[in-house]
Scaffold this motif. Structure first.
Motif, mmCIF file in Angstrom:
data_model
loop_
_atom_site.group_PDB
_atom_site.id
_atom_site.type_symbol
_atom_site.label_atom_id
_atom_site.label_comp_id
_atom_site.label_asym_id
_atom_site.label_seq_id
_atom_site.Cartn_x
_atom_site.Cartn_y
_atom_site.Cartn_z
ATOM 1 N N THR A 60 2.265 7.183 12.257
ATOM 2 C CA THR A 60 1.668 5.879 12.277
ATOM 3 C C THR A 60 2.383 5.142 11.202
ATOM 4 O O THR A 60 3.122 5.644 10.433
ATOM 5 N N VAL A 61 2.038 3.965 11.051
ATOM 6 C CA VAL A 61 2.454 3.129 9.758
ATOM 7 C C VAL A 61 2.231 3.727 8.566
ATOM 8 O O VAL A 61 3.141 3.985 7.584
ATOM 9 N N LEU A 62 1.138 4.223 8.292
ATOM 10 C CA LEU A 62 0.805 4.829 6.919
ATOM 11 C C LEU A 62 1.556 6.131 6.983
ATOM 12 O O LEU A 62 2.056 6.339 5.948
ATOM 13 N N GLY A 69 8.452 7.503 1.455
ATOM 14 C CA GLY A 69 8.384 7.302 -0.064
ATOM 15 C C GLY A 69 8.154 6.040 -0.502
ATOM 16 O O GLY A 69 8.047 5.567 -1.655
ATOM 17 N N VAL A 70 7.644 5.177 0.394
ATOM 18 C CA VAL A 70 7.409 3.571 0.360
ATOM 19 C C VAL A 70 5.994 3.509 -0.589
ATOM 20 O O VAL A 70 5.834 2.874 -1.510
ATOM 21 N N ILE A 71 5.147 4.461 -0.190
ATOM 22 C CA ILE A 71 3.832 4.657 -0.802
ATOM 23 C C ILE A 71 3.747 6.101 -1.269
ATOM 24 O O ILE A 71 4.161 7.037 -0.822
ATOM 25 N N GLN A 72 2.716 6.422 -2.179
ATOM 26 C CA GLN A 72 2.545 7.813 -2.511
ATOM 27 C C GLN A 72 1.775 8.525 -1.346
ATOM 28 O O GLN A 72 1.116 7.990 -0.702
ATOM 29 N N ASP A 73 1.983 9.780 -1.143
ATOM 30 C CA ASP A 73 1.267 10.582 -0.314
ATOM 31 C C ASP A 73 -0.253 10.497 -0.109
ATOM 32 O O ASP A 73 -0.897 10.874 -1.319
ATOM 33 N N PRO A 74 -0.797 9.709 0.750
ATOM 34 C CA PRO A 74 -2.186 9.280 0.587
ATOM 35 C C PRO A 74 -3.133 10.745 0.660
ATOM 36 O O PRO A 74 -4.365 10.517 0.274
ATOM 37 N N TYR A 75 -2.562 11.979 1.066
ATOM 38 C CA TYR A 75 -3.476 13.197 1.150
ATOM 39 C C TYR A 75 -3.224 13.966 0.011
ATOM 40 O O TYR A 75 -3.665 14.921 0.226
ATOM 41 N N PHE A 76 -2.631 13.544 -0.901
ATOM 42 C CA PHE A 76 -2.560 14.301 -2.276
ATOM 43 C C PHE A 76 -3.410 13.776 -3.074
ATOM 44 O O PHE A 76 -3.334 12.335 -3.656
ATOM 45 N N GLY A 77 -4.142 14.429 -3.709
ATOM 46 C CA GLY A 77 -5.014 14.018 -5.159
ATOM 47 C C GLY A 77 -6.149 12.842 -4.654
ATOM 48 O O GLY A 77 -6.547 12.804 -3.741
ATOM 49 N N ILE A 78 -5.830 11.746 -5.481
ATOM 50 C CA ILE A 78 -6.769 10.506 -4.981
ATOM 51 C C ILE A 78 -5.975 9.349 -4.728
ATOM 52 O O ILE A 78 -6.238 8.083 -5.116
ATOM 53 N N ASN A 79 -4.592 9.818 -4.240
ATOM 54 C CA ASN A 79 -3.651 8.644 -3.912
ATOM 55 C C ASN A 79 -4.278 7.734 -3.014
ATOM 56 O O ASN A 79 -3.645 6.480 -2.686
ATOM 57 N N MET A 80 -5.098 8.182 -1.933
ATOM 58 C CA MET A 80 -5.529 7.256 -0.860
ATOM 59 C C MET A 80 -6.535 5.980 -1.381
ATOM 60 O O MET A 80 -6.429 5.142 -0.770
ATOM 61 N N GLN A 81 -6.812 6.282 -2.868
ATOM 62 C CA GLN A 81 -7.538 5.175 -3.479
ATOM 63 C C GLN A 81 -6.655 3.944 -3.864
ATOM 64 O O GLN A 81 -7.053 2.785 -4.091
ATOM 65 N N THR A 82 -5.258 4.247 -3.831
ATOM 66 C CA THR A 82 -4.498 3.304 -4.414
ATOM 67 C C THR A 82 -3.707 2.665 -3.145
ATOM 68 O O THR A 82 -2.870 1.655 -3.067
#
Length: 123
Positions: A60-62, A69-82
């Motif tokens: 997927t795009v995400l 490495g364009v965005i932080q791993d969304p499945y780590f910690g609260i990265n999905m919020q960013t």
């Protein structure tokens, strides 16, 4: 992976078929960065994707943005919020190339996608 298959057509002659998996060399770009370029140009030979993101296919795009490495791993910690969800409200272009030889141009060529997430326009 390369798979050769031989089958009989309705005329009784042998038809050669091959399956070529194209899972590397993909690039992606959001459509808002391509507003001034028409689809025919984007899908044509020689179009530069040098400034595009590397894409992971299948994926997927995400997933590609996180893997590359364009965005932080969304499945780590609260990265999905960013994660900026606005970027996913538009279509994205995926592009790759493959070579056909002269004899391939006389054959029926099929593109098979073993899963498209949501929908797609193919060029």
């Amino acid at each position: 992976m390369l798979l050769l298959i031989f089958a009989c057509s309705n005329t009784g002659t042998m038809v050669e078929s091959k399956v070529l998996t194209i899972s590397s060399g993909w690039k992606m770009q959001p459509s808002d960065k391509l507003i001034s370029v028409d689809e025919k140009t984007i899908s044509g030979n020689g179009f530069s994707t040098e400034e595009w993101y590397d894409a992971v296919v299948p994926g997927t795009v995400l997933g590609s943005l996180a893997t590359k490495g364009v965005i932080q791993d969304p499945y780590f910690g609260i990265n999905m919020q960013t994660v900026d969800y606005e970027q996913f409200k538009q279509p994205w272009w995926y592009r790759s190339t493959f070579d056909l030889n002269g004899s391939d141009l006389e054959k029926n060529i099929s593109l098979r996608f073993n899963g498209i997430n949501y929908r797609a326009d193919l060029w």
